[in-house]
Design an enzyme around this catalytic site. Structure first.
Site, short mmCIF file in Angstrom:
data_model
loop_
_atom_site.label_atom_id
_atom_site.label_comp_id
_atom_site.label_asym_id
_atom_site.label_seq_id
_atom_site.Cartn_x
_atom_site.Cartn_y
_atom_site.Cartn_z
NE ARG A 1 37.09 75.27 52.10
CZ ARG A 1 36.15 75.54 53.00
NH1 ARG A 1 36.44 76.16 54.11
NH2 ARG A 1 34.91 75.19 52.77
CG ASN B 1 30.77 75.62 49.91
OD1 ASN B 1 30.52 76.64 50.52
ND2 ASN B 1 32.00 75.24 49.63
CB SER C 1 31.58 70.13 49.23
OG SER C 1 31.20 71.48 49.16
CG ASP D 1 31.78 68.73 44.58
OD1 ASP D 1 30.93 69.56 44.22
OD2 ASP D 1 32.27 68.73 45.73
CG ASP E 1 33.75 62.02 40.83
OD1 ASP E 1 33.47 62.14 42.04
OD2 ASP E 1 34.27 62.93 40.17
CG ASP F 1 31.36 62.55 45.66
OD1 ASP F 1 31.55 63.31 46.62
OD2 ASP F 1 31.95 62.67 44.57
N GLY G 1 37.93 65.56 46.18
CA GLY G 1 37.42 64.87 47.36
C GLY G 1 38.29 65.05 48.60
CB ILE G 2 41.74 66.25 49.08
CG1 ILE G 2 42.21 65.06 48.26
CG2 ILE G 2 42.69 66.57 50.22
CD1 ILE G 2 42.53 63.82 49.04
CA CA Z 1 33.61 63.70 43.63
#
Ligand code: CA
Length: 222
Positions: A52, A121, A119, A14, A173, A12, A49-50
Site C-alpha cells: 500500500r 485485510n 493485503s 487478490d 496472478d 495469493d 501485489g505491491i
Molecule cells: Ca494477486
C-alpha cells in the site's frame, strides 16, 4: 532421481481466490481523484501485489509535490478505508470459479494450505468469503521485511506450515507475486493470460482449471 512430493499449496488472495482487484482499482482511483491526478488502468494493473505505501507514494508522486512521510502514512490509511468500504460487501459469491472445489480437494487429500497475500485485510476478506477454515496458516505481511517481488511472504507461509519449500506449490496472478515465487524452490502456478505468466511452471487461463490431480502430475514432471 529424487523427487520432492507435493505437500502444501500456498495461495495469493487478490485475483487468485477472489476477484478483489476492482476493489483495489476503485480505491486507488478515488485516492488519485482526491489528489487531483489520474491513474490509467495499466498503472492500476502494475500496482497489483505491491504494498500500500508504495502505491500511495506512486500516486502522490504524480502531483509533483513533495509529501512528508506522515502525509504518505495518512494517505495510506485513507486509501485503506476506501478499500474496506468496497470489500465490506464481499461474500462467498465473489470466490473465483473452482476455488471452493479446489480447496476442498486439497483438504480431502490432507494437503497443507496457506495464504501469502500482501493485503493487510486478508483476515477480513477470508472471513467474508467464508473460507477461513480451510487455511492452516496465513502469513501476516506485517511480519516480513520485504514485500513481493521479494520471496519473503511465501517463505514465511511455508515456514508456518512447517513444510520444506521444495514440497510447496504457490499460486499467483500478479507480476510481483510470480517473481517472488520464482525466487523460491516452490512449484509456480500462474493464473491468467498476461505474457509474464508464461514463466510459471504451470500457467492456466483461469482458476476453473485448478485440479489437484493435474497439479500433482505437473509437479512430479517438473
Ligand atoms: Ca494477486
Amino acid at each position: 532421481m529424487w523427487k520432492a512430493q507435493l505437500k502444501a499449496v500456498i495461495f495469493d488472495l487478490d485475483g487468485v481466490i477472489a476477484d478483489t482487484n476492482e476493489c483495489y482499482n476503485q480505491a486507488n482511483r478515488k485516492l488519485a481523484e482526491e489528489l487531483a491526478v489520474t491513474i490509467s488502468d495499466a498503472e492500476n494493473d502494475s500496482f497489483k501485489g505491491i504494498h500500500r505505501s508504495e502505491i500511495v507514494r506512486a500516486i502522490a508522486a504524480k502531483t509533483g509535490r513533495n509529501y512528508q512521510e506522515a502525509e504518505i502514512v495518512a494517505l495510506g490509511v485513507k486509501k485503506n478505508e476506501y478499500y474496506q468500504q468496497m470489500i465490506a460487501d464481499l461474500s462467498p459469491r465473489d470466490l473465483l470459479p473452482g476455488i471452493k472445489r479446489f480447496l476442498q480437494e486439497l483438504t480431502d487429500a490432507d494437503m497443507r494450505i496457506a495464504l501469502a497475500s500482501s493485503s493487510s485485510n486478508y483476515h477480513f476478506v477470508l472471513e467474508r468469503l467464508g473460507i477461513s477454515h480451510y487455511f492452516h496458516a496465513v502469513a501476516d505481511p506485517a511480519k516480513v521485511e520485504r514485500m513481493k517481488p521479494a520471496p519473503d511472504i511465501f517463505l514465511l507461509a511455508a515456514d508456518l506450515l512447517n513444510v520444506p519449500y521444495a514440497h510447496c506449490a504457490a499460486i499467483e496472478d500478479g507480476e510481483a507475486g510470480l517473481t517472488a515465487v520464482l525466487a523460491t524452490p516452490m512449484f509456480s502456478v500462474g493464473i491468467g493470460t498476461a505474457p509474464f505468466l508464461a514463466a510459471a511452471n504451470w500457467n492456466l487461463a483461469d482458476t476453473a482449471g485448478l485440479k489437484l490431480a493435474e497439479l500433482r502430475q505437473r509437479f512430479a514432471a517438473r
